[in-house]
Write a protein that holds these residues in place. Structure first.
Motif, PDB file in Angstrom:
ATOM      1  N   ALA A  14      70.503  67.482  29.819  1.00 39.84           N
ATOM      2  CA  ALA A  14      70.746  66.547  30.919  1.00 39.84           C
ATOM      3  C   ALA A  14      69.569  65.582  31.063  1.00 39.84           C
ATOM      4  O   ALA A  14      69.765  64.388  31.285  1.00 39.84           O
ATOM      5  CB  ALA A  14      70.983  67.313  32.218  1.00 39.84           C
ATOM      6  N   VAL A  15      68.355  66.100  30.911  1.00 42.70           N
ATOM      7  CA  VAL A  15      67.172  65.239  30.976  1.00 42.70           C
ATOM      8  C   VAL A  15      67.197  64.221  29.838  1.00 42.70           C
ATOM      9  O   VAL A  15      66.941  63.029  30.047  1.00 42.70           O
ATOM     10  CB  VAL A  15      65.869  66.084  30.943  1.00 42.70           C
ATOM     11  N   LEU A  16      67.509  64.671  28.624  1.00 41.94           N
ATOM     12  CA  LEU A  16      67.581  63.746  27.481  1.00 41.94           C
ATOM     13  C   LEU A  16      68.637  62.669  27.703  1.00 41.94           C
ATOM     14  O   LEU A  16      68.397  61.483  27.441  1.00 41.94           O
ATOM     15  CB  LEU A  16      67.871  64.515  26.190  1.00 41.94           C
ATOM     16  N   ALA A  17      69.798  63.063  28.192  1.00 40.34           N
ATOM     17  CA  ALA A  17      70.866  62.087  28.449  1.00 40.34           C
ATOM     18  C   ALA A  17      70.465  61.131  29.573  1.00 40.34           C
ATOM     19  O   ALA A  17      70.765  59.932  29.517  1.00 40.34           O
ATOM     20  CB  ALA A  17      72.173  62.811  28.781  1.00 40.34           C
ATOM     21  N   THR A  18      69.785  61.652  30.579  1.00 41.25           N
ATOM     22  CA  THR A  18      69.305  60.807  31.675  1.00 41.25           C
ATOM     23  C   THR A  18      68.297  59.786  31.169  1.00 41.25           C
ATOM     24  O   THR A  18      68.349  58.604  31.519  1.00 41.25           O
ATOM     25  CB  THR A  18      68.678  61.669  32.786  1.00 41.25           C
ATOM     26  N   LEU A  19      67.367  60.238  30.321  1.00 39.95           N
ATOM     27  CA  LEU A  19      66.382  59.314  29.750  1.00 39.95           C
ATOM     28  C   LEU A  19      67.051  58.248  28.886  1.00 39.95           C
ATOM     29  O   LEU A  19      66.670  57.072  28.935  1.00 39.95           O
ATOM     30  CB  LEU A  19      65.329  60.083  28.953  1.00 39.95           C
ATOM     31  N   ALA A  20      68.045  58.656  28.111  1.00 37.33           N
ATOM     32  CA  ALA A  20      68.790  57.679  27.303  1.00 37.33           C
ATOM     33  C   ALA A  20      69.492  56.686  28.217  1.00 37.33           C
ATOM     34  O   ALA A  20      69.451  55.467  27.983  1.00 37.33           O
ATOM     35  CB  ALA A  20      69.804  58.395  26.404  1.00 37.33           C
ATOM     36  N   ASN A  21      70.123  57.194  29.260  1.00 40.65           N
ATOM     37  CA  ASN A  21      70.828  56.348  30.215  1.00 40.65           C
ATOM     38  C   ASN A  21      69.880  55.327  30.847  1.00 40.65           C
ATOM     39  O   ASN A  21      70.127  54.123  30.810  1.00 40.65           O
ATOM     40  CB  ASN A  21      71.465  57.238  31.287  1.00 40.65           C
ATOM     41  N   LEU A  22      68.788  55.814  31.407  1.00 42.55           N
ATOM     42  CA  LEU A  22      67.855  54.919  32.096  1.00 42.55           C
ATOM     43  C   LEU A  22      67.152  53.980  31.124  1.00 42.55           C
ATOM     44  O   LEU A  22      66.866  52.830  31.466  1.00 42.55           O
ATOM     45  CB  LEU A  22      66.848  55.729  32.909  1.00 42.55           C
ATOM     46  N   GLY A  23      66.871  54.461  29.913  1.00 44.37           N
ATOM     47  CA  GLY A  23      66.244  53.600  28.907  1.00 44.37           C
ATOM     48  C   GLY A  23      67.138  52.430  28.542  1.00 44.37           C
ATOM     49  O   GLY A  23      66.680  51.276  28.474  1.00 44.37           O
ATOM     50  N   VAL A  24      68.408  52.703  28.319  1.00 45.15           N
ATOM     51  CA  VAL A  24      69.356  51.627  27.997  1.00 45.15           C
ATOM     52  C   VAL A  24      69.500  50.696  29.201  1.00 45.15           C
ATOM     53  O   VAL A  24      69.547  49.472  29.049  1.00 45.15           O
ATOM     54  CB  VAL A  24      70.712  52.205  27.540  1.00 45.15           C
ATOM     55  N   GLN A  25      69.531  51.264  30.398  1.00 40.21           N
ATOM     56  CA  GLN A  25      69.606  50.408  31.593  1.00 40.21           C
ATOM     57  C   GLN A  25      68.423  49.447  31.652  1.00 40.21           C
ATOM     58  O   GLN A  25      68.595  48.257  31.924  1.00 40.21           O
ATOM     59  CB  GLN A  25      69.627  51.260  32.862  1.00 40.21           C
ATOM     60  N   ARG A  26      67.220  49.948  31.413  1.00 36.53           N
ATOM     61  CA  ARG A  26      66.031  49.088  31.451  1.00 36.53           C
ATOM     62  C   ARG A  26      66.116  47.969  30.429  1.00 36.53           C
ATOM     63  O   ARG A  26      65.725  46.836  30.705  1.00 36.53           O
ATOM     64  CB  ARG A  26      64.770  49.914  31.208  1.00 36.53           C
ATOM     65  N   ILE A  27      66.614  48.289  29.253  1.00 33.42           N
ATOM     66  CA  ILE A  27      66.751  47.263  28.208  1.00 33.42           C
ATOM     67  C   ILE A  27      67.710  46.169  28.680  1.00 33.42           C
ATOM     68  O   ILE A  27      67.418  44.974  28.565  1.00 33.42           O
ATOM     69  CB  ILE A  27      67.232  47.890  26.881  1.00 33.42           C
ATOM     70  N   VAL A  28      68.849  46.573  29.228  1.00 33.69           N
ATOM     71  CA  VAL A  28      69.832  45.590  29.691  1.00 33.69           C
ATOM     72  C   VAL A  28      69.284  44.810  30.883  1.00 33.69           C
ATOM     73  O   VAL A  28      69.436  43.580  30.957  1.00 33.69           O
ATOM     74  CB  VAL A  28      71.177  46.265  30.036  1.00 33.69           C
ATOM     75  N   LEU A  29      68.631  45.487  31.816  1.00 31.75           N
ATOM     76  CA  LEU A  29      68.095  44.804  32.997  1.00 31.75           C
ATOM     77  C   LEU A  29      66.999  43.805  32.634  1.00 31.75           C
ATOM     78  O   LEU A  29      66.742  42.865  33.389  1.00 31.75           O
ATOM     79  CB  LEU A  29      67.580  45.827  34.013  1.00 31.75           C
ATOM     80  N   ALA A  30      66.389  43.989  31.484  1.00 29.81           N
ATOM     81  CA  ALA A  30      65.340  43.064  31.047  1.00 29.81           C
ATOM     82  C   ALA A  30      65.902  41.694  30.661  1.00 29.81           C
ATOM     83  O   ALA A  30      65.145  40.723  30.580  1.00 29.81           O
ATOM     84  CB  ALA A  30      64.565  43.657  29.874  1.00 29.81           C
ATOM     85  N   ILE A  31      67.203  41.600  30.469  1.00 27.16           N
ATOM     86  CA  ILE A  31      67.787  40.320  30.045  1.00 27.16           C
ATOM     87  C   ILE A  31      68.076  39.399  31.223  1.00 27.16           C
ATOM     88  O   ILE A  31      68.371  38.229  31.021  1.00 27.16           O
ATOM     89  CB  ILE A  31      69.060  40.491  29.187  1.00 27.16           C
ATOM     90  N   GLY A  32      68.038  39.926  32.430  1.00 34.79           N
ATOM     91  CA  GLY A  32      68.307  39.062  33.569  1.00 34.79           C
ATOM     92  C   GLY A  32      68.473  39.828  34.858  1.00 34.79           C
ATOM     93  O   GLY A  32      68.159  41.012  34.928  1.00 34.79           O
ATOM     94  N   GLU A  33      68.956  39.109  35.864  1.00 32.86           N
ATOM     95  CA  GLU A  33      69.156  39.695  37.185  1.00 32.86           C
ATOM     96  C   GLU A  33      70.576  39.405  37.663  1.00 32.86           C
ATOM     97  O   GLU A  33      71.306  38.663  37.023  1.00 32.86           O
ATOM     98  CB  GLU A  33      68.150  39.110  38.178  1.00 32.86           C
ATOM     99  N   GLY A  34      70.932  40.012  38.759  1.00 33.03           N
ATOM    100  CA  GLY A  34      72.228  39.751  39.363  1.00 33.03           C
ATOM    101  C   GLY A  34      73.187  40.906  39.206  1.00 33.03           C
ATOM    102  O   GLY A  34      72.942  41.870  38.462  1.00 33.03           O
ATOM    103  N   ALA A  35      74.299  40.790  39.908  1.00 28.56           N
ATOM    104  CA  ALA A  35      75.292  41.869  39.940  1.00 28.56           C
ATOM    105  C   ALA A  35      75.908  42.129  38.573  1.00 28.56           C
ATOM    106  O   ALA A  35      76.144  43.281  38.206  1.00 28.56           O
ATOM    107  CB  ALA A  35      76.384  41.538  40.953  1.00 28.56           C
ATOM    108  N   ALA A  36      76.154  41.084  37.806  1.00 31.81           N
ATOM    109  CA  ALA A  36      76.780  41.264  36.489  1.00 31.81           C
ATOM    110  C   ALA A  36      75.860  42.026  35.544  1.00 31.81           C
ATOM    111  O   ALA A  36      76.307  42.934  34.829  1.00 31.81           O
ATOM    112  CB  ALA A  36      77.163  39.908  35.882  1.00 31.81           C
TER     113      ALA A  36
END
Length: 138
Positions: A14-36
């Motif tokens: 669960a920790v590994l999957a959580t880290l993968a989840n949050l890591g991918v989120q950070r990568i995507v969030l680095a491209i911009g801001e906003g609801a989309a």
């Protein structure tokens, strides 16, 4: 497998999957801001965590020997469906923490809390409905 080993292993996955989840989120969030972008980050992170957790759970938690594209696809689909409710808990918690505090640290804390609750419920659902053809696990 002893109950302690099961809990520790499931928790580690669960920790590994959580880290993968949050890591991918950070990568995507680095491209911009906003609801989309926020929505895209949550979807991409969830997909990454889902696939990793499925692979680990199938092999190392439930000792599932199901093979074949059709059977495996059906099983993954069922695994995903069982995760819809738990994903809703995760998304709602993460979103609530973001809306209340509007900081990345609190958003991630909400994600961790939501994922933790979700994974406990998911284990119960998966053991009853998804991985029904397996070797005995404590």
């Amino acid at each position: 497998m002893t109950r302690t080993t099961l809990v520790l292993r499931y928790g580690a996955f669960a920790v590994l999957a959580t880290l993968a989840n949050l890591g991918v989120q950070r990568i995507v969030l680095a491209i911009g801001e906003g609801a989309a972008v926020f929505t895209l980050a949550m979807l991409a992170g969830t997909a990454a965590g889902l696939v990793l957790k499925y692979i680990l759970d199938k092999r190392y938690i439930f000792n599932d020997a199901t093979t074949g594209l059709r059977a495996g696809g059906q099983q993954f689909l069922l695994y995903t469906v069982m995760g819809l409710v738990t994903t809703a808990v995760f998304w709602a918690t993460e979103t609530a923490f973001w809306l209340i505090w509007q900081t990345d640290a609190m958003r991630e804390l909400g994600a961790v809390i939501g994922l933790t609750v979700g994974y406990v419920v998911k284990y119960k659902l998966d053991s009853k409905y998804v991985f029904t053809r397996r070797e005995a696990v404590a």
